[in-house]
Design a protein around this motif. Sequence first.
Motif, PDB file in Angstrom:
ATOM      1  N   SER A  70       9.172  15.553  27.089  1.00 21.61           N
ATOM      2  CA  SER A  70       9.884  16.786  26.732  1.00 21.61           C
ATOM      3  C   SER A  70       9.300  17.983  27.469  1.00 21.61           C
ATOM      4  CB  SER A  70       9.804  17.032  25.224  1.00 21.61           C
ATOM      5  OG  SER A  70      10.479  16.033  24.528  1.00 21.61           O
ATOM      6  N   TYR A  71       7.988  18.066  27.493  1.00 22.11           N
ATOM      7  CA  TYR A  71       7.306  19.181  28.171  1.00 22.11           C
ATOM      8  C   TYR A  71       7.639  19.175  29.665  1.00 22.11           C
ATOM      9  CZ  TYR A  71       3.530  22.168  29.877  1.00 22.11           C
ATOM     10  OH  TYR A  71       2.810  23.163  30.482  1.00 22.11           O
ATOM     11  N   ASN A  72       7.516  18.011  30.294  1.00 27.31           N
ATOM     12  CA  ASN A  72       7.765  17.915  31.737  1.00 27.31           C
ATOM     13  C   ASN A  72       9.220  18.209  32.079  1.00 27.31           C
ATOM     14  OD1 ASN A  72       5.112  17.371  32.467  1.00 27.31           O
ATOM     15  ND2 ASN A  72       5.364  15.173  32.128  1.00 27.31           N
ATOM     16  N   ASN A  73      10.161  17.747  31.249  1.00 27.30           N
ATOM     17  CA  ASN A  73      11.576  18.039  31.504  1.00 27.30           C
ATOM     18  C   ASN A  73      11.869  19.531  31.382  1.00 27.30           C
ATOM     19  OD1 ASN A  73      12.316  15.415  32.089  1.00 27.30           O
ATOM     20  ND2 ASN A  73      12.894  14.953  29.985  1.00 27.30           N
ATOM     21  N   GLN A  74      11.247  20.202  30.437  1.00 25.89           N
ATOM     22  CA  GLN A  74      11.471  21.636  30.248  1.00 25.89           C
ATOM     23  C   GLN A  74      10.851  22.465  31.367  1.00 25.89           C
ATOM     24  OE1 GLN A  74       9.873  22.516  26.402  1.00 25.89           O
ATOM     25  NE2 GLN A  74      11.581  21.572  25.322  1.00 25.89           N
ATOM     26  N   HIS A  75       9.803  21.955  31.987  1.00 27.75           N
ATOM     27  CA  HIS A  75       9.091  22.739  32.983  1.00 27.75           C
ATOM     28  C   HIS A  75       9.380  22.333  34.426  1.00 27.75           C
ATOM     29  CE1 HIS A  75       6.903  23.712  29.323  1.00 27.75           C
ATOM     30  NE2 HIS A  75       6.622  24.848  29.930  1.00 27.75           N
ATOM     31  N   LYS A  76      10.369  21.478  34.608  1.00 25.81           N
ATOM     32  CA  LYS A  76      10.744  21.127  35.981  1.00 25.81           C
ATOM     33  C   LYS A  76      11.361  22.339  36.658  1.00 25.81           C
ATOM     34  CE  LYS A  76      11.386  16.215  35.666  1.00 25.81           C
ATOM     35  NZ  LYS A  76      12.304  15.104  35.703  1.00 25.81           N
ATOM     36  N   ALA A  77      11.201  22.398  37.941  1.00 29.97           N
ATOM     37  CA  ALA A  77      11.770  23.508  38.715  1.00 29.97           C
ATOM     38  C   ALA A  77      13.295  23.458  38.635  1.00 29.97           C
ATOM     39  CB  ALA A  77      11.312  23.413  40.165  1.00 29.97           C
ATOM     40  N   ALA A  78      13.921  24.603  38.845  1.00 32.86           N
ATOM     41  CA  ALA A  78      15.378  24.698  38.750  1.00 32.86           C
ATOM     42  C   ALA A  78      16.071  23.729  39.706  1.00 32.86           C
ATOM     43  CB  ALA A  78      15.828  26.125  39.027  1.00 32.86           C
ATOM     44  N   GLU A  79      15.536  23.572  40.916  1.00 33.14           N
ATOM     45  CA  GLU A  79      16.191  22.667  41.861  1.00 33.14           C
ATOM     46  C   GLU A  79      16.098  21.218  41.405  1.00 33.14           C
ATOM     47  OE1 GLU A  79      12.041  23.281  43.695  1.00 33.14           O
ATOM     48  OE2 GLU A  79      13.583  24.638  42.992  1.00 33.14           O
ATOM     49  N   GLU A  80      15.030  20.860  40.713  1.00 34.84           N
ATOM     50  CA  GLU A  80      14.915  19.503  40.181  1.00 34.84           C
ATOM     51  C   GLU A  80      15.963  19.281  39.089  1.00 34.84           C
ATOM     52  OE1 GLU A  80      13.000  16.761  40.937  1.00 34.84           O
ATOM     53  OE2 GLU A  80      12.433  17.882  42.727  1.00 34.84           O
TER      54      GLU A  80
END
Length: 136
Positions: A32-42
């Motif tokens: 959940s943390y990693n999905n929320q903090h991915k860059a916009a282009e990702e």
Amino acid sequence: MENLSPKQCLQCGNPLVGRADKKFCDAYCRNSYNNQHKAAEEQYIMMVNSQIRRNRRILKDLCPEGKSTVRKEVLDRLGYDYRYFSSIFKSQFGPYYLVYDYGFSPMTDDRGIKKAIIIQRQDYMDEPSFNIWKKS
């Protein structure tokens, strides 16, 4: 002096138990943390890939025999997004917009009804006849 206060999960804030370098309490919080903090282009790439997979699933479901024809309204109702495809195959009858191993060619019949001819990819489509640098 070492900080003796318990570390907290970066996602939910619960106290962490275990390794000293632990950052998350479980795999769900880590994901959940990693999905929320991915860059916009990702996130954009994930959205496009998701739509391409949806388009393929729609074409596959509508084409159980390798070739079929459906009205455009059917594709629209199922959520097909015409902007996303993986390649173009130019046939003598017009282009096929491929989504991996399925594709469609838009057509309008003699009564003005918009339809899509859906096909499953064939081996001859892999021939390198398409060249984006060559003018038609």
